[in-house]
Design a protein around this motif. Sequence first.
Motif, mmCIF file in Angstrom:
data_model
loop_
_atom_site.group_PDB
_atom_site.id
_atom_site.type_symbol
_atom_site.label_atom_id
_atom_site.label_comp_id
_atom_site.label_asym_id
_atom_site.label_seq_id
_atom_site.Cartn_x
_atom_site.Cartn_y
_atom_site.Cartn_z
ATOM 1 N N GLY A 113 -14.488 23.232 51.240
ATOM 2 C CA GLY A 113 -14.747 22.875 52.628
ATOM 3 C C GLY A 113 -14.583 24.083 53.532
ATOM 4 N N THR A 138 -19.053 21.934 51.588
ATOM 5 C CA THR A 138 -19.189 20.784 52.486
ATOM 6 C C THR A 138 -18.504 20.997 53.826
ATOM 7 O OG1 THR A 138 -18.854 18.377 52.668
ATOM 8 C CG2 THR A 138 -17.123 19.636 51.588
ATOM 9 N N PHE A 140 -16.195 19.135 56.554
ATOM 10 C CA PHE A 140 -15.266 18.009 56.477
ATOM 11 C C PHE A 140 -14.930 17.470 57.862
ATOM 12 C CE2 PHE A 140 -12.818 21.937 56.310
ATOM 13 C CZ PHE A 140 -11.773 21.735 57.203
ATOM 14 N N ALA A 199 -15.980 15.457 50.641
ATOM 15 C CA ALA A 199 -14.967 16.175 51.420
ATOM 16 C C ALA A 199 -13.556 15.658 51.145
ATOM 17 C CB ALA A 199 -15.278 16.075 52.907
ATOM 18 N N MET A 202 -11.785 17.756 48.343
ATOM 19 C CA MET A 202 -11.745 19.220 48.420
ATOM 20 C C MET A 202 -10.539 19.764 47.657
ATOM 21 S SD MET A 202 -12.720 20.151 52.400
ATOM 22 C CE MET A 202 -11.281 19.292 53.054
#
Length: 321
Positions: A113, A138, A140, A199, A202
């Motif tokens: 993330g 990603t 988050f 997320a 992570m």
Amino acid sequence: MNDVKHQEFLANIAQDFYISKMTVTELSQKYDLSRYLINKSLDEALSSGLVKISVATPITRNLELEMRFKKEFGIRDAFIIKDSDTPNDNNENIIEYAAEEIQNLIRKSRVVGLTWGDTVLSTIAHFQTQFKDDVVFTQFVGDNMKYNSLSGATPIVEKAATKFGAPYLTMPGPLYIMNNDARIALQKEPALFPAFNTASRMDLLFTGIGTLSSVDTIPVWKQHQTEIFKGVDLEQVAGMLYGRPYDINGNILNMTDDKTFGISVDNIMTTTHRIGIVKSKFKARALLGALRGQLLTEVVTNEAVANRVLLEENENPVIAQ
């Protein structure tokens, strides 16, 4: 051969020689040229500036200060770079070291993330390109609304993924949503479920550290600041992380009325590696709060920032409740 094609030709030979480590004999066979012409092409690539060779000065760390930080704040690791003669060198060394350390962790990670900002963008720019398609990058939390900036949330997550030839996920929504029902409903939308679900797993995130003034740079957040941080004494805000304000002791100040669009603070805190990168002494107070609150597990900074953090700690002792 026109100039553009000639430059491409020189670049290909130089890349094969310097990066792929092909020998002059191998290049001679590949390009069907004599060894003399291969060497001449390599010399031309160097003299024209197409190839630049530099010897990097080793980045040194203050191990004593690192040990003090780990003991004082109970964090997994502190990487404190020794100060250089110029601010530019200081910043470059922090970013370069952070990029190397984070890239090593990415190799062992599945879900990475990241937030936004120039510090994160610079760190990504220093990554070495490599192929790793078993990692997902990603967001988050939602977008910071800097849609025309390269340091906005979506461009950054895409840039990071591109460095590794990896997939990425976004959370197409603003960082703050004041309507509680709308925010909760959006999180349950099927189109957003993959990002939220990923997320929540992570194992690594990296971020810069913000202040309240960074929120004020975005007009819509500045205009609605009292609604976003309803009930928060803004004088108590030491810093901003993960979209949330916190005080000098690392207490999140809007936990009871969090308008942030993204995964929860509790979920974020389960991430094994939460790395903060801090270049400016003006972020020392914010870093102190983040360290006291265990909001970060690792930090990359330099001696000037670290010493300012210790000074802030002496001036702002923890008061027992």
